[in-house]
Design an enzyme around this catalytic site. Structure first.
Site, PDB file in Angstrom:
ATOM      1  N   CYS A 220       0.861  -1.189   0.000  1.00  0.00           N
ATOM      2  CA  CYS A 220       0.000   0.000   0.000  1.00  0.00           C
ATOM      3  C   CYS A 220       0.890   1.229   0.000  1.00  0.00           C
ATOM      4  O   CYS A 220       1.852   1.305   0.779  1.00  0.00           O
ATOM      5  CB  CYS A 220      -0.914  -0.002   1.224  1.00  0.00           C
TER       6      CYS A 220
ATOM      7  N   GLU B 283      -8.779  -1.128  -2.779  1.00  0.00           N
ATOM      8  CA  GLU B 283      -9.156   0.300  -2.860  1.00  0.00           C
ATOM      9  C   GLU B 283     -10.514   0.538  -2.194  1.00  0.00           C
ATOM     10  O   GLU B 283     -10.713   1.555  -1.524  1.00  0.00           O
ATOM     11  CB  GLU B 283      -9.190   0.772  -4.321  1.00  0.00           C
TER      12      GLU B 283
ATOM     13  N   HIS C 227     -10.285   1.149   1.363  1.00  0.00           N
ATOM     14  CA  HIS C 227      -9.896   2.517   1.756  1.00  0.00           C
ATOM     15  C   HIS C 227     -11.138   3.396   1.952  1.00  0.00           C
ATOM     16  O   HIS C 227     -11.107   4.315   2.771  1.00  0.00           O
ATOM     17  CB  HIS C 227      -8.971   3.147   0.707  1.00  0.00           C
TER      18      HIS C 227
HETATM   19  O1  K3U Z   1       2.132  -3.406  -4.319  1.00  0.00           O
HETATM   20  C1  K3U Z   1       2.322  -2.692  -5.261  1.00  0.00           C
HETATM   21  C2  K3U Z   1       2.449  -3.263  -6.585  1.00  0.00           C
HETATM   22  C3  K3U Z   1       2.927  -2.533  -7.640  1.00  0.00           C
HETATM   23  C4  K3U Z   1       3.073  -3.113  -8.878  1.00  0.00           C
HETATM   24  C5  K3U Z   1       2.728  -4.420  -9.049  1.00  0.00           C
HETATM   25  C6  K3U Z   1       2.248  -5.167  -7.991  1.00  0.00           C
HETATM   26  C7  K3U Z   1       2.103  -4.601  -6.754  1.00  0.00           C
HETATM   27  C8  K3U Z   1       2.405  -1.218  -5.085  1.00  0.00           C
HETATM   28  S1  K3U Z   1       1.238  -0.700  -3.873  1.00  0.00           S
HETATM   29  C9  K3U Z   1      -0.170  -0.569  -4.789  1.00  0.00           C
HETATM   30  O2  K3U Z   1      -0.160  -0.474  -5.955  1.00  0.00           O
HETATM   31  C10 K3U Z   1      -1.445  -0.433  -3.970  1.00  0.00           C
HETATM   32  C11 K3U Z   1      -1.735   1.035  -4.060  1.00  0.00           C
HETATM   33  C12 K3U Z   1      -2.594   1.638  -2.998  1.00  0.00           C
HETATM   34  F1  K3U Z   1      -2.171   1.370  -1.781  1.00  0.00           F
HETATM   35  F2  K3U Z   1      -2.532   2.959  -3.161  1.00  0.00           F
HETATM   36  F3  K3U Z   1      -3.846   1.296  -3.103  1.00  0.00           F
HETATM   37  C13 K3U Z   1      -2.554  -1.230  -4.579  1.00  0.00           C
HETATM   38  C14 K3U Z   1      -2.465  -2.706  -4.503  1.00  0.00           C
HETATM   39  C15 K3U Z   1      -1.269  -3.392  -4.606  1.00  0.00           C
HETATM   40  C16 K3U Z   1      -1.257  -4.780  -4.558  1.00  0.00           C
HETATM   41  C17 K3U Z   1      -2.436  -5.468  -4.388  1.00  0.00           C
HETATM   42  C18 K3U Z   1      -3.616  -4.774  -4.265  1.00  0.00           C
HETATM   43  C19 K3U Z   1      -3.619  -3.404  -4.339  1.00  0.00           C
HETATM   44 ZN    ZN Z   2      -3.725   1.026  -0.157  1.00  0.00          ZN
END
Ligand code: K3U
Ligand code: ZN
Length: 185
Positions: free
Chosen positions: A108, A151, A154
């Site tokens: 996150c 999301e 959140h």
């Molecule tokens: O975990 C991250 C990720 C990035 C690229 C590929 C795979 C994973 C980055 S964190 C992310 O993208 C969150 C974003 C947030 F917190 F703002 F919502 C979203 C997320 C990541 C992984 C699984 C579900 C949701």
């Molecule tokens: Zn998040």
């Protein structure tokens, strides 16, 4: 040469766990087509792209509204995840959830440095308004369903840590990277 659209819009600062907005319930958006809401959507897209995330929710930029961006792309843990244009989903509701659930790794942007194995429904059918204000209904599966549920949480004032079932399901970023890319460590 034309710049990518997102670079024409400002990024927003992402608030971190401990900020009270992350624990509030987000409000519904009244007028999706207003210039304020359209600008916030553009800023959320610029912010998630710059942060290399796959999703973001408006409360993470201290705007307590039910707006999320889902921006799936393949990654080491989910190599078959679809590549999606960043998609705004506004005032979403979950119409149906699969009985089947699966644990998967999440991070996150508001909880840097921690990864957790989170149980989520494998499939969700959702209704939302798109950025033109049109009602859409869609069934999401796999990684995209996971991003949506992350999301959506959140909007309820929840973060992924609230759903981790055991301390054994938590890793710091270095340990997670070593697991995902063992040859690099
Ligand atoms: O975990 C991250 C990720 C990035 C690229 C590929 C795979 C994973 C980055 S964190 C992310 O993208 C969150 C974003 C947030 F917190 F703002 F919502 C979203 C997320 C990541 C992984 C699984 C579900 C949701
Ligand atoms: Zn998040």
């Amino acid at each position: 040469m034309t710049e990518p659209t997102s670079q024409l819009h400002s990024q927003r600062s992402i608030i971190q766990l401990g900020h009270p907005t992350l624990r509030q319930r987000a409000r519904q958006v009244r007028d999706v087509r207003s210039s304020e809401v359209q600008q916030l959507i553009d800023e959320l897209i610029a912010t998630v792209e710059q942060a290399n995330g796959v999703g973001i929710a408006a409360p993470q930029v201290d705007e307590s509204y039910q707006i999320m961006i889902v921006a799936s792309r393949p990654n080491p843990r989910y190599p078959f995840a679809p590549e999606m244009e960043p998609t705004a989903m506004i005032n979403p509701t979950i119409l149906a959830r699969s009985e089947a659930m699966e644990k998967g790794w999440e991070g996150c942007l508001s909880v840097p440095g921690v990864r957790g194995l989170v149980p989520r429904h494998c499939e969700v059918t959702v209704e939302y308004q798109d950025r033109a204000g049109q009602l859409q209904q869609i069934t999401l599966t796999g990684f995209v369903a996971r991003i949506f549920q992350h999301e959506y949480d959140h909007f309820q004032g929840l973060v992924f840590l609230d759903r981790v079932e055991s301390e054994a399901d938590l890793l710091d970023e270095a340990a997670y990277q070593a697991m995902v890319n063992p040859e690099r460590s």
